[in-house]
Design a protein around this motif. Structure first.
Motif, PDB file in Angstrom:
ATOM      1  N   UNK A   5       0.890  -1.350   0.040  1.00  0.00           N
ATOM      2  CA  UNK A   5      -0.072   0.096   0.188  1.00  0.00           C
ATOM      3  C   UNK A   5       0.819   1.044  -0.007  1.00  0.00           C
ATOM      4  N   UNK A   6       2.153   1.128   0.440  1.00  0.00           N
ATOM      5  CA  UNK A   6       3.073   2.363   0.654  1.00  0.00           C
ATOM      6  C   UNK A   6       3.370   2.690  -0.914  1.00  0.00           C
ATOM      7  N   UNK A   7       3.898   1.650  -1.758  1.00  0.00           N
ATOM      8  CA  UNK A   7       4.160   1.649  -3.197  1.00  0.00           C
ATOM      9  C   UNK A   7       3.222   2.401  -3.816  1.00  0.00           C
ATOM     10  N   UNK A  11       2.662   6.024  -6.082  1.00  0.00           N
ATOM     11  CA  UNK A  11       2.427   5.792  -7.319  1.00  0.00           C
ATOM     12  C   UNK A  11       1.079   6.817  -7.648  1.00  0.00           C
ATOM     13  N   UNK A  12       0.106   6.506  -6.994  1.00  0.00           N
ATOM     14  CA  UNK A  12      -0.999   7.416  -7.199  1.00  0.00           C
ATOM     15  C   UNK A  12      -0.780   9.121  -6.755  1.00  0.00           C
ATOM     16  N   UNK A  13      -0.031   9.228  -5.993  1.00  0.00           N
ATOM     17  CA  UNK A  13       0.481  10.558  -5.596  1.00  0.00           C
ATOM     18  C   UNK A  13       1.234  11.210  -6.759  1.00  0.00           C
ATOM     19  N   UNK A  14       2.157  10.535  -7.438  1.00  0.00           N
ATOM     20  CA  UNK A  14       3.055  10.918  -8.512  1.00  0.00           C
ATOM     21  C   UNK A  14       2.275  10.695  -9.940  1.00  0.00           C
ATOM     22  N   UNK A  15       1.356   9.963 -10.033  1.00  0.00           N
ATOM     23  CA  UNK A  15       0.793   9.549 -11.343  1.00  0.00           C
ATOM     24  C   UNK A  15       1.820   8.882 -12.115  1.00  0.00           C
ATOM     25  N   UNK A  27       7.852  -8.686  -6.302  1.00  0.00           N
ATOM     26  CA  UNK A  27       8.558  -9.285  -5.366  1.00  0.00           C
ATOM     27  C   UNK A  27       7.615  -9.346  -4.076  1.00  0.00           C
ATOM     28  N   UNK A  28       7.072  -8.398  -3.657  1.00  0.00           N
ATOM     29  CA  UNK A  28       6.073  -8.390  -2.393  1.00  0.00           C
ATOM     30  C   UNK A  28       4.968  -9.145  -2.574  1.00  0.00           C
ATOM     31  N   UNK A  38      -3.834  -4.318   1.713  1.00  0.00           N
ATOM     32  CA  UNK A  38      -2.570  -4.228   0.553  1.00  0.00           C
ATOM     33  C   UNK A  38      -3.442  -4.512  -0.755  1.00  0.00           C
ATOM     34  N   UNK A  39      -4.190  -5.756  -0.618  1.00  0.00           N
ATOM     35  CA  UNK A  39      -4.826  -6.270  -1.911  1.00  0.00           C
ATOM     36  C   UNK A  39      -5.653  -5.262  -2.504  1.00  0.00           C
ATOM     37  N   UNK A  40      -6.458  -4.579  -1.653  1.00  0.00           N
ATOM     38  CA  UNK A  40      -7.343  -3.400  -2.188  1.00  0.00           C
ATOM     39  C   UNK A  40      -6.461  -2.330  -2.721  1.00  0.00           C
ATOM     40  N   UNK A  41      -5.309  -2.103  -2.173  1.00  0.00           N
ATOM     41  CA  UNK A  41      -4.557  -0.922  -2.665  1.00  0.00           C
ATOM     42  C   UNK A  41      -3.951  -1.417  -4.181  1.00  0.00           C
TER      43      UNK A  41
END
Length: 63
Positions: A5-7, A11-15, A27-28, A38-41
């Motif tokens: 969810x952090x990754x 990505x959503x912030x930066x587009x 890998x995760x 995490x699945x939802x993210x």
């Protein structure tokens, strides 16, 4: 340890999803026990990519 969810949030912030972030996600998803959050993210990220809200560097390199 970095979470899926952090990754996705970055990505959503930066587009933008870098090749490194894509590899981290891969890998995760293969090696980590992850929860519903995490699945939802990850699903949210997939939808954002499909909608064109997030660009993938790996796709730009292969084009």
């Amino acid at each position: 340890m970095i979470l899926i969810r952090q990754i996705v949030q970055q990505a959503l912030i930066n587009g933008y999803l870098s090749v490194e972030a894509e590899n981290q996600l891969r890998q995760l998803l293969q090696t980590t026990k992850y929860g519903l959050e995490d699945i939802n993210a990850f699903m949210k990220l997939q939808q954002a990519v499909i909608a064109g809200m997030v660009r993938q560097k790996s796709r730009e390199l292969s084009a």
